[in-house]
Design a protein around this motif. Structure first.
Motif: not given
Length: 117
Positions: A40-62
């Motif tokens: 339902l959700e997919l996030y990618v971010d720098d390994v040093n980040e403490e918070e996740w960015g935006e959900n890359l799926l934006e309402g879609e699913v895999i």
């Protein structure tokens, strides 16, 4: 002298008009769902980040068995290693794909596979 100042001002003004995402690093990767649940959700971010960015799926699913291609831009690539990122997936049963949370080299255009533990 006036021409030099005008030329310098023109250059600085032009740089200021460049969108910030023009400096972003763009990566291509795929995600394959080998679980029995929808992603339902997919996030990618720098390994040093403490918070996740935006959900890359934006309402879609895999769905189970599907592979989805992605093009993702890191807008703050200067924050860390320009290739090293972590990925978080959330399944429809609420579980997260912690196995993808380790550093992944995105400069190699990875093919990521989500499996169940």
């Amino acid at each position: 002298m006036k021409k030099s100042i005008f030329a310098l001002f023109s250059i600085i003004s032009s740089i200021a008009l460049i969108p910030l995402d023009a400096f972003a690093q763009t990566y291509n990767f795929t995600v394959t769902n080998e679980t029995e649940h929808d992603i339902l959700e997919l996030y990618v971010d720098d390994v040093n980040e403490e918070e996740w960015g935006e959900n890359l799926l934006e309402g879609e699913v895999i769905s189970p068995g599907e592979t989805a291609p992605f093009e993702w831009a890191d807008e703050d690539v200067q924050d860390g290693d320009p290739c090293d990122y972590h990925v978080l997936v959330v399944l429809d049963d609420g579980n997260t794909g912690a196995q993808l949370d380790e550093g992944i080299n995105f400069c190699e255009n990875p093919a990521l596979t989500v499996t169940q533990n």
